[in-house]
Design a protein around this motif. Structure first.
Motif, short mmCIF file in Angstrom:
data_model
loop_
_atom_site.label_atom_id
_atom_site.label_comp_id
_atom_site.label_asym_id
_atom_site.label_seq_id
_atom_site.Cartn_x
_atom_site.Cartn_y
_atom_site.Cartn_z
N PHE A 8 0.95 -1.23 0.03
CA PHE A 8 -0.06 0.02 -0.01
C PHE A 8 1.05 1.35 0.06
O PHE A 8 1.98 1.32 0.43
CB PHE A 8 -0.98 0.05 1.18
N THR A 12 -3.42 8.63 -0.75
CA THR A 12 -4.64 8.44 -1.24
C THR A 12 -4.94 9.32 -2.64
O THR A 12 -6.39 9.13 -3.07
CB THR A 12 -5.67 8.73 -0.19
N SER A 14 -5.33 10.23 -6.09
CA SER A 14 -5.63 9.62 -7.72
C SER A 14 -4.35 10.01 -8.43
O SER A 14 -4.05 11.30 -8.16
CB SER A 14 -6.94 10.20 -8.11
N SER A 16 -1.39 8.84 -7.92
CA SER A 16 -0.31 9.01 -7.03
C SER A 16 1.11 8.54 -7.63
O SER A 16 1.08 7.38 -8.07
CB SER A 16 -0.65 8.37 -5.68
N GLN A 19 2.00 5.59 -5.74
CA GLN A 19 1.12 4.29 -5.81
C GLN A 19 1.97 3.69 -7.36
O GLN A 19 1.90 2.60 -7.29
CB GLN A 19 -0.14 4.72 -6.01
N HIS A 38 -2.61 -5.81 -2.92
CA HIS A 38 -2.59 -4.24 -2.96
C HIS A 38 -4.04 -4.01 -2.34
O HIS A 38 -5.03 -4.41 -2.52
CB HIS A 38 -2.78 -3.75 -4.42
N HIS A 40 -5.63 0.28 -1.08
CA HIS A 40 -5.58 1.66 -1.08
C HIS A 40 -5.98 2.15 0.21
O HIS A 40 -7.12 2.02 0.72
CB HIS A 40 -6.47 2.17 -2.27
N ASP A 43 -9.74 3.26 0.92
CA ASP A 43 -10.62 2.45 1.22
C ASP A 43 -10.81 2.05 2.62
O ASP A 43 -11.71 1.30 2.97
CB ASP A 43 -10.36 1.04 0.43
#
Length: 192
Positions: A8, A12, A14, A16, A19, A38, A40, A43
């Motif tokens: 993770f 957070t 979008s 990222s 990520q 995986h 997020h 969530d």
């Protein structure tokens, strides 16, 4: 032998950068035979940790779900953004709640103890999030995790990825994958 790694990012956002980097490191673990789950953190929304809130309401449902995921895993693979020289509040808060006692009174810290962890980081700055990465490594160590020495910091990350979220620099790609591979190898050795 099954090797389970929970992956993770501490962002957070979008799209990222962390990520994207995490996904590449996870490929290295998968290529080395690990099973990667995986998640997020968006969530798993949690209130900021507060001992009075915990005393009144107990462990939040999402924190209990995170505890279960950590308990089922052999290792953590984390991408930690650098927020003003430290790690993100959402990452620290998730770790804080996950380390709390669960409903039956057992320590949440036991879910982390003696498991391996690896950290990568990405930042638009030239240091690649290395200061935040160093700070979160200390937190993971305090939780009882075995933080592997292999890591990767991607500077100028906003320019490093192509439109398909792959790294433009093949050498950097190999180095990031090597972190995931080293984590898988550490888990293999720990499991005997």
């Amino acid at each position: 032998m099954t090797m389970k790694i929970l992956a993770f990012a501490g962002s957070t956002r979008s799209n990222s950068l962390n990520q994207k980097l995490l996904d590449i490191a996870a490929l290295g673990a998968i290529e080395s035979g690990a099973q990667v789950t995986h998640i997020h953190l968006g969530d798993y929304p949690l209130p900021f940790y507060d001992g009075d809130l915990e005393g009144k309401s107990g462990l939040p449902e999402k924190a209990a779900a995170l505890q279960d995921l950590v308990a089922e895993s052999d290792a953590l693979l984390i991408a930690s953004p650098d927020y003003n020289g430290g790690y993100s509040a959402v990452l620290k808060n998730a770790l804080d709640w996950t380390g709390r006692p669960n409903g039956d009174g057992h320590s949440g810290l036991a879910h982390f103890a003696n498991k391996a962890a690896a950290v990568v980081s990405a930042s638009p700055g030239p240091l690649g999030g290395s200061r935040g990465q160093l700070a979160i490594r200390g937190v993971l160590d305090k939780l009882g995790m075995l933080v592997i020495p292999q890591s990767f910091s991607l500077g100028l990350a906003h320019e490093a990825f192509d439109k398909t979220h792959r790294l433009r620099d093949a050498r950097a790609d190999a180095m990031v994958r090597a972190v995931g591979a080293a984590l898988a190898e550490t888990v293999r050795k720990l499991k005997g």
